[in-house]
Design a protein around this motif. Structure first.
Motif, PDB file in Angstrom:
ATOM      1  N   LEU A 278       0.830  -1.202   0.000  1.00 53.23           N
ATOM      2  CA  LEU A 278       0.000   0.000   0.000  1.00 53.23           C
ATOM      3  C   LEU A 278       0.865   1.254   0.000  1.00 53.23           C
ATOM      4  N   SER A 279       1.952   1.231   0.748  1.00 53.26           N
ATOM      5  CA  SER A 279       2.847   2.393   0.793  1.00 53.26           C
ATOM      6  C   SER A 279       3.452   2.661  -0.578  1.00 53.26           C
ATOM      7  N   ARG A 280       3.877   1.616  -1.276  1.00 49.22           N
ATOM      8  CA  ARG A 280       4.455   1.797  -2.614  1.00 49.22           C
ATOM      9  C   ARG A 280       3.421   2.360  -3.582  1.00 49.22           C
ATOM     10  N   VAL A 281       2.197   1.851  -3.494  1.00 51.74           N
ATOM     11  CA  VAL A 281       1.146   2.337  -4.390  1.00 51.74           C
ATOM     12  C   VAL A 281       0.836   3.800  -4.114  1.00 51.74           C
ATOM     13  N   GLU A 282       0.740   4.181  -2.849  1.00 52.53           N
ATOM     14  CA  GLU A 282       0.415   5.566  -2.504  1.00 52.53           C
ATOM     15  C   GLU A 282       1.526   6.519  -2.935  1.00 52.53           C
ATOM     16  N   MET A 283       2.768   6.076  -2.912  1.00 53.57           N
ATOM     17  CA  MET A 283       3.870   6.938  -3.343  1.00 53.57           C
ATOM     18  C   MET A 283       3.770   7.285  -4.825  1.00 53.57           C
ATOM     19  N   ARG A 284       3.161   6.408  -5.607  1.00 51.73           N
ATOM     20  CA  ARG A 284       3.126   6.590  -7.060  1.00 51.73           C
ATOM     21  C   ARG A 284       1.752   6.981  -7.573  1.00 51.73           C
ATOM     22  N   VAL A 285       0.804   7.251  -6.676  1.00 48.12           N
ATOM     23  CA  VAL A 285      -0.566   7.473  -7.120  1.00 48.12           C
ATOM     24  C   VAL A 285      -0.691   8.693  -8.018  1.00 48.12           C
ATOM     25  N   HIS A 286       0.196   9.698  -7.882  1.00 49.50           N
ATOM     26  CA  HIS A 286       0.107  10.917  -8.688  1.00 49.50           C
ATOM     27  C   HIS A 286       0.923  10.836  -9.970  1.00 49.50           C
ATOM     28  N   LEU A 287       1.628   9.723 -10.193  1.00 42.60           N
ATOM     29  CA  LEU A 287       2.439   9.551 -11.400  1.00 42.60           C
ATOM     30  C   LEU A 287       1.630   8.792 -12.454  1.00 42.60           C
ATOM     31  N   ARG A 288       1.538   9.367 -13.631  1.00 44.26           N
ATOM     32  CA  ARG A 288       0.764   8.724 -14.684  1.00 44.26           C
ATOM     33  C   ARG A 288       1.520   7.527 -15.263  1.00 44.26           C
ATOM     34  N   PRO A 289       0.865   6.363 -15.374  1.00 44.75           N
ATOM     35  CA  PRO A 289       1.529   5.207 -15.992  1.00 44.75           C
ATOM     36  C   PRO A 289       1.724   5.445 -17.481  1.00 44.75           C
ATOM     37  N   ARG A 290       2.763   4.853 -18.041  1.00 44.20           N
ATOM     38  CA  ARG A 290       3.104   5.088 -19.455  1.00 44.20           C
ATOM     39  C   ARG A 290       3.050   3.829 -20.312  1.00 44.20           C
ATOM     40  N   GLY A 291       2.787   2.678 -19.684  1.00 43.40           N
ATOM     41  CA  GLY A 291       2.727   1.439 -20.449  1.00 43.40           C
ATOM     42  C   GLY A 291       1.372   1.221 -21.087  1.00 43.40           C
ATOM     43  N   ILE A 292       1.251   0.119 -21.808  1.00 44.70           N
ATOM     44  CA  ILE A 292      -0.012  -0.260 -22.451  1.00 44.70           C
ATOM     45  C   ILE A 292      -0.380  -1.659 -21.965  1.00 44.70           C
ATOM     46  N   VAL A 293      -1.622  -1.832 -21.508  1.00 44.51           N
ATOM     47  CA  VAL A 293      -2.088  -3.099 -20.948  1.00 44.51           C
ATOM     48  C   VAL A 293      -3.288  -3.583 -21.750  1.00 44.51           C
ATOM     49  N   GLU A 294      -3.264  -4.866 -22.141  1.00 44.98           N
ATOM     50  CA  GLU A 294      -4.389  -5.472 -22.837  1.00 44.98           C
ATOM     51  C   GLU A 294      -5.177  -6.278 -21.804  1.00 44.98           C
TER      52      GLU A 294
END
Length: 451
Positions: A278-294
């Motif tokens: 949860l801590s790792r996820v909260e640290m990155r919550v404001h960063l937009r992901p750049r990958g593509i997921v199918e």
């Protein structure tokens, strides 16, 4: 020998051609081509003058030099035509100004923070890539008020005009995620900056969200961990004291207590793992992901990975894929974690000999309706009472605390799901009917339906 009347007719024509050629070349913005073209035409004039037998060679040579000097001066950098051309390039709706006035633009590009340069009218002159990440629609020659409508920022800009010191202000944004940005507005140019081409104001923006999140996470981690770990630690301590005292020689009690102690230790391990996740996820919550997921591929992967667990619980996983590819902008590992958490919960809290359905589809959602990607995880378990639904994604909240602890739940799984979905600009919807089952729906903006 060339006839003088013929020469008088040729020279005006060549002069007119020379002027037209110079105008075309200057409009193309190629200084070197302007110089070369001008020298070529001047050379032609020199040959014509030399062909006139009654024109002394020194006169033709002097005329060549004079004409070449005049043409080169007109084609030199800084001429009126080129300044107009530079102005037209500045006013073009390009993403970033690539001029080289004073060499200050590369400095803006090299800054580690988001930086934008403004002129006297608070119009964007230049910006770097970091600023474009914060404001994707920014353009050169766009007023600052069109880039950001934050009243605190616009007020700081107005105060910076009258201040000799930089003006610092905190900007708070709540859409699409909550962020705190520290803005510093500095007056760079003086009264002569209009003539020198230098910016009048420089604004630097530093995203403090990660720093704030880190500080908050430290406090939350200590509070949550101390609260949740207190019960299993108290149990372990009690069993250890019992085994050291009255049950020292009791083999049956020792075996039973050691089994309980192992269960409590495993629970603490899961709790700490979920807190760290949860801590790792909260640290990155404001960063937009750049990958593509199918999403079809991810759903099939999760179902295959959890098939042994479902089989041990006598539950069948059914995956329904979309007829075409459904792709979203995202982090594949995090999307896998989200779907895996939800399917795992459905298996854990579903009924024996039941089923878990994972469906990937494309739906129209919103106002006005827009196509969105949908992943729905449904079970046929006992369901959840309506009063619990709004609080399910809170940390350590459990609709049935006793049942959750018995099945190894930490109360953090849905909190992790919520933060990952927020980072992906998605939406989590929960619906449930007591006695029938529950459905957890994930909605994302689709990147494209064709691959």
């Amino acid at each position: 020998m060339t006839d003088r009347p013929l020469l008088s007719r040729i020279l005006p024509a060549l002069t007119s051609t020379l002027g037209q050629t110079q105008a075309v070349l200057r409009a193309a913005g190629r200084r070197m081509r302007v110089r070369m073209g001008a020298l070529t035409i001047t050379g032609m004039l020199f040959l014509v003058l030399m062909g006139a037998g009654d024109v002394p060679a020194w006169v033709a040579l002097a005329g060549f030099g004079l004409m070449a000097t005049i043409i080169m001066q007109q084609a030199a950098p800084g001429s009126d035509e080129e300044r107009s051309e530079e102005a037209s390039r500045t006013w073009s709706p390009s993403r970033r100004d690539t001029g080289d006035d004073g060499g200050w633009r590369p400095l803006v590009d090299a800054m580690p923070d988001a930086v934008v340069a403004l002129d006297h009218n608070f119009v964007v002159m230049h910006f770097n890539a970091m600023f474009e990440d914060l404001f994707p629609r920014v353009r050169v020659q766009q007023p600052l008020s069109h880039v950001s409508r934050n009243p605190e920022l616009n007020e700081a800009v107005e105060r910076a005009v009258l201040s000799a010191e930089p003006v610092v202000v905190d900007l708070f944004e709540r859409v699409p995620v909550e962020r705190r940005i520290s803005a510093t507005v500095s007056r760079l140019g003086g009264r002569d900056s209009r003539q020198t081409g230098l910016p009048f104001l420089i604004i630097s923006l530093r995203d403090m969200s990660e720093q704030d999140k880190l500080a908050q996470m430290r406090a939350d981690f200590i509070a949550n961990a101390s609260h949740e770990l207190r019960t299993p630690l108290a149990s372990l301590r009690g069993f250890v004291e019992t085994l050291q005292g009255p049950a020292r020689d009791d083999v049956q009690a020792r075996e039973r207590f050691l089994g309980i102690m192992s269960s409590q230790a495993n629970r603490m391990t899961r709790l700490i793992d979920d807190l760290l996740s949860l801590s790792r996820v909260e640290m990155r919550v404001h960063l937009r992901p750049r990958g593509i997921v199918e999403l079809n591929e991810v759903a099939a992967y999760v179902a295959q990975a959890l098939e042994p667990l479902a089989a041990s619980s006598k539950i069948k996983i059914i995956v329904t894929k979309s007829e075409s590819l459904i792709r979203i902008r995202g982090d594949r590992d995090e999307i896998v974690q989200v779907i895996q958490n939800l399917v795992h919960n459905a298996i854990k809290y579903g009924k024996e000999n039941g089923r878990v359905e994972v469906a990937v589809s494309r739906v129209l959602d919103g106002t006005p309706p827009q196509p969105r990607a949908l992943v729905a995880i449904a079970d046929d378990g006992p369901g959840i009472a309506p009063e619990h639904l709004p609080r399910l994604t809170e940390r350590f909240y459990r609709a049935n605390a006793a049942a959750s602890r018995d099945k190894g739940g930490t109360g953090l799984g849905l909190a992790i799901v919520k933060h990952i979905v927020i980072r992906h600009s998605g939406e989590l919807r929960i619906s449930s009917v007591v006695g029938t089952g529950s459905t957890f729906s994930l909605l994302f903006d689709e990147l494209g339906s064709r691959g």
